[in-house]
Design a protein around this motif. Sequence first.
Motif, PDB file in Angstrom:
ATOM      1  N   GLY A 196       6.730   6.380  14.352  1.00 57.97           N
ATOM      2  CA  GLY A 196       5.705   5.385  14.618  1.00 57.97           C
ATOM      3  C   GLY A 196       5.669   4.367  13.503  1.00 57.97           C
ATOM      4  O   GLY A 196       6.403   4.479  12.515  1.00 57.97           O
ATOM      5  N   TYR A 197       4.805   3.371  13.660  1.00 62.51           N
ATOM      6  CA  TYR A 197       4.738   2.268  12.702  1.00 62.51           C
ATOM      7  C   TYR A 197       3.282   1.838  12.541  1.00 62.51           C
ATOM      8  O   TYR A 197       2.467   1.977  13.453  1.00 62.51           O
ATOM      9  N   ILE A 198       2.968   1.299  11.356  1.00 64.89           N
ATOM     10  CA  ILE A 198       1.635   0.755  11.096  1.00 64.89           C
ATOM     11  C   ILE A 198       1.775  -0.719  10.746  1.00 64.89           C
ATOM     12  O   ILE A 198       2.493  -1.069   9.805  1.00 64.89           O
ATOM     13  N   ASP A 199       1.122  -1.596  11.515  1.00 70.95           N
ATOM     14  CA  ASP A 199       1.007  -3.017  11.162  1.00 70.95           C
ATOM     15  C   ASP A 199      -0.304  -3.197  10.413  1.00 70.95           C
ATOM     16  O   ASP A 199      -1.341  -2.670  10.833  1.00 70.95           O
ATOM     17  N   ARG A 200      -0.280  -3.957   9.321  1.00 72.56           N
ATOM     18  CA  ARG A 200      -1.458  -4.095   8.464  1.00 72.56           C
ATOM     19  C   ARG A 200      -1.822  -5.571   8.301  1.00 72.56           C
ATOM     20  O   ARG A 200      -0.942  -6.412   8.096  1.00 72.56           O
ATOM     21  N   GLU A 201      -3.121  -5.862   8.394  1.00 73.80           N
ATOM     22  CA  GLU A 201      -3.617  -7.226   8.182  1.00 73.80           C
ATOM     23  C   GLU A 201      -4.761  -7.161   7.171  1.00 73.80           C
ATOM     24  O   GLU A 201      -5.753  -6.457   7.388  1.00 73.80           O
ATOM     25  N   TYR A 202      -4.608  -7.874   6.052  1.00 76.27           N
ATOM     26  CA  TYR A 202      -5.699  -7.974   5.077  1.00 76.27           C
ATOM     27  C   TYR A 202      -5.502  -9.241   4.275  1.00 76.27           C
ATOM     28  O   TYR A 202      -4.392  -9.758   4.145  1.00 76.27           O
ATOM     29  N   GLY A 203      -6.588  -9.779   3.750  1.00 76.44           N
ATOM     30  CA  GLY A 203      -6.509 -11.017   2.982  1.00 76.44           C
ATOM     31  C   GLY A 203      -7.776 -11.213   2.173  1.00 76.44           C
ATOM     32  O   GLY A 203      -8.806 -10.584   2.441  1.00 76.44           O
ATOM     33  N   LEU A 204      -7.693 -12.082   1.186  1.00 73.22           N
ATOM     34  CA  LEU A 204      -8.823 -12.320   0.297  1.00 73.22           C
ATOM     35  C   LEU A 204     -10.000 -12.886   1.090  1.00 73.22           C
ATOM     36  O   LEU A 204      -9.854 -13.854   1.824  1.00 73.22           O
ATOM     37  N   GLY A 205     -11.170 -12.238   0.960  1.00 68.20           N
ATOM     38  CA  GLY A 205     -12.360 -12.743   1.620  1.00 68.20           C
ATOM     39  C   GLY A 205     -12.535 -12.301   3.064  1.00 68.20           C
ATOM     40  O   GLY A 205     -13.544 -12.637   3.686  1.00 68.20           O
ATOM     41  N   ARG A 206     -11.573 -11.536   3.634  1.00 70.34           N
ATOM     42  CA  ARG A 206     -11.710 -11.115   5.030  1.00 70.34           C
ATOM     43  C   ARG A 206     -12.744  -9.996   5.187  1.00 70.34           C
ATOM     44  O   ARG A 206     -13.278  -9.785   6.251  1.00 70.34           O
ATOM     45  N   LYS A 207     -12.983  -9.250   4.102  1.00 70.71           N
ATOM     46  CA  LYS A 207     -13.961  -8.152   4.067  1.00 70.71           C
ATOM     47  C   LYS A 207     -13.628  -7.045   5.064  1.00 70.71           C
ATOM     48  O   LYS A 207     -14.508  -6.318   5.511  1.00 70.71           O
ATOM     49  N   ARG A 208     -12.359  -6.920   5.392  1.00 76.34           N
ATOM     50  CA  ARG A 208     -11.940  -5.841   6.282  1.00 76.34           C
ATOM     51  C   ARG A 208     -10.416  -5.709   6.204  1.00 76.34           C
ATOM     52  O   ARG A 208      -9.727  -6.608   5.746  1.00 76.34           O
ATOM     53  N   THR A 209      -9.936  -4.562   6.663  1.00 71.83           N
ATOM     54  CA  THR A 209      -8.504  -4.322   6.810  1.00 71.83           C
ATOM     55  C   THR A 209      -8.250  -3.918   8.249  1.00 71.83           C
ATOM     56  O   THR A 209      -8.898  -3.009   8.771  1.00 71.83           O
TER      57      THR A 209
ATOM     58  N   PRO B 238       0.809  -1.229   0.000  1.00 70.87           N
ATOM     59  CA  PRO B 238       0.000   0.000   0.000  1.00 70.87           C
ATOM     60  C   PRO B 238       0.838   1.274   0.000  1.00 70.87           C
ATOM     61  O   PRO B 238       0.433   2.279  -0.590  1.00 70.87           O
ATOM     62  N   ARG B 239       2.010   1.229   0.634  1.00 71.56           N
ATOM     63  CA  ARG B 239       2.844   2.434   0.659  1.00 71.56           C
ATOM     64  C   ARG B 239       3.393   2.766  -0.718  1.00 71.56           C
ATOM     65  O   ARG B 239       3.402   3.926  -1.132  1.00 71.56           O
ATOM     66  N   GLU B 240       3.832   1.757  -1.444  1.00 72.78           N
ATOM     67  CA  GLU B 240       4.414   2.011  -2.758  1.00 72.78           C
ATOM     68  C   GLU B 240       3.355   2.371  -3.797  1.00 72.78           C
ATOM     69  O   GLU B 240       3.609   3.158  -4.701  1.00 72.78           O
ATOM     70  N   LEU B 241       2.160   1.810  -3.670  1.00 73.91           N
ATOM     71  CA  LEU B 241       1.091   2.145  -4.604  1.00 73.91           C
ATOM     72  C   LEU B 241       0.647   3.598  -4.461  1.00 73.91           C
ATOM     73  O   LEU B 241       0.028   4.151  -5.367  1.00 73.91           O
ATOM     74  N   THR B 242       0.965   4.204  -3.322  1.00 79.36           N
ATOM     75  CA  THR B 242       0.495   5.574  -3.059  1.00 79.36           C
ATOM     76  C   THR B 242       1.652   6.515  -2.723  1.00 79.36           C
ATOM     77  O   THR B 242       1.446   7.554  -2.113  1.00 79.36           O
TER      78      THR B 242
ATOM     79  N   GLN C 199      -9.494   2.681   1.185  1.00 80.43           N
ATOM     80  CA  GLN C 199      -8.566   2.137   2.180  1.00 80.43           C
ATOM     81  C   GLN C 199      -7.160   2.684   1.968  1.00 80.43           C
ATOM     82  O   GLN C 199      -6.463   3.043   2.932  1.00 80.43           O
ATOM     83  N   LEU C 200      -6.726   2.768   0.703  1.00 85.80           N
ATOM     84  CA  LEU C 200      -5.386   3.272   0.418  1.00 85.80           C
ATOM     85  C   LEU C 200      -5.251   4.744   0.793  1.00 85.80           C
ATOM     86  O   LEU C 200      -4.226   5.169   1.335  1.00 85.80           O
ATOM     87  N   LEU C 201      -6.297   5.529   0.519  1.00 85.56           N
ATOM     88  CA  LEU C 201      -6.226   6.959   0.814  1.00 85.56           C
ATOM     89  C   LEU C 201      -6.094   7.208   2.313  1.00 85.56           C
ATOM     90  O   LEU C 201      -5.295   8.055   2.749  1.00 85.56           O
ATOM     91  N   LEU C 202      -6.841   6.455   3.126  1.00 88.29           N
ATOM     92  CA  LEU C 202      -6.698   6.605   4.578  1.00 88.29           C
ATOM     93  C   LEU C 202      -5.302   6.190   5.023  1.00 88.29           C
ATOM     94  O   LEU C 202      -4.687   6.846   5.876  1.00 88.29           O
ATOM     95  N   GLN C 203      -4.782   5.107   4.449  1.00 85.10           N
ATOM     96  CA  GLN C 203      -3.450   4.658   4.849  1.00 85.10           C
ATOM     97  C   GLN C 203      -2.372   5.664   4.448  1.00 85.10           C
ATOM     98  O   GLN C 203      -1.378   5.835   5.166  1.00 85.10           O
TER      99      GLN C 203
END
Length: 292
Positions: A191-204, A119-123, A176-180
């Motif tokens: 500071g640091y951001i830990d991120r959890e997302y996966g196919l079908g989880r319907k959330r980040t 997400p960081r590199e995409l934005t 989601q990317l814009l908020l991140q």
Amino acid sequence: MIWQATEGQPWLVNALGYEVTMRMKENRNRSVRIIPEMIYKAQEQIIYRRDTHIDILIDKLKEPRVKRVIEPILANSEEADEGLIPSDDIQYVADMGLIKREKGQTIRIANAIYREIIPRELTWSTQEMMAQQPQWYQNPDNSINMEKLLTDFQQFFRENSDAWISKFDYAEAGPQLLLQVYLQRIVNGGGYIDREYGLGRKRTDLLIRKPLSVGYGGPVQRIVLELKIKRGSLEKVIADGLRQTFEYMDAVGSVDEGHLIIFDRSKNKTWEERIWHQPKEYQGQTIMVWEM
């Protein structure tokens, strides 16, 4: 800690080990004990420096076959649940080591460092163009004032989301990317951001860790954010989201605050109806719910 960050990816394991013991000159003295905060710092430096391995990964994200797999993961897409992603594309991305495909589990990004990089590199260019500064949202004790930050983000999202999201290559994951991007701009002050997302989880799931003092071993502010796209009734999205936010807060432990953020992309509501926030109680825990 290194295993959690890399899940054994050889280049990343070696890069983290070398970074924390040699590039961080203060740690070359073997009497210095390596602690988790140092690994976070080393990980951040590797990502920011964009070594060859990272650059190759970033370049792969531009391939249509890779985008067809990664975009639904980032976007919590309903399409992903319907099995509409070509299996050949999934295997291609798995073979390059970018995702993991484990029996009985959802497809996910292969390790925590890749989850951070993508997400960081995409934005990256968007982040550089934003004016937000860490000191705008800093309390006297050096903690982040999340209510002020998210209130400002709601207004920013209202004014700019359509224009900014249209610039993203991965536009489906735009909210989601814009908020991140917004959060990354703030936590870059320390500071640091830990991120959890996966196919079908319907959330980040996002976990912000903000050290409140200089050096290692001091107090750390921990903030959980749960990001969801509104699909179906708002009441059900809130009910599911509160449970998921609570579960993530419980799993993290010692959390200072939790926030459930719902993006409503329907066209039949005005911005005045969509922009609100209020605290909700769930199993004795206060969670702030935001819609935008």
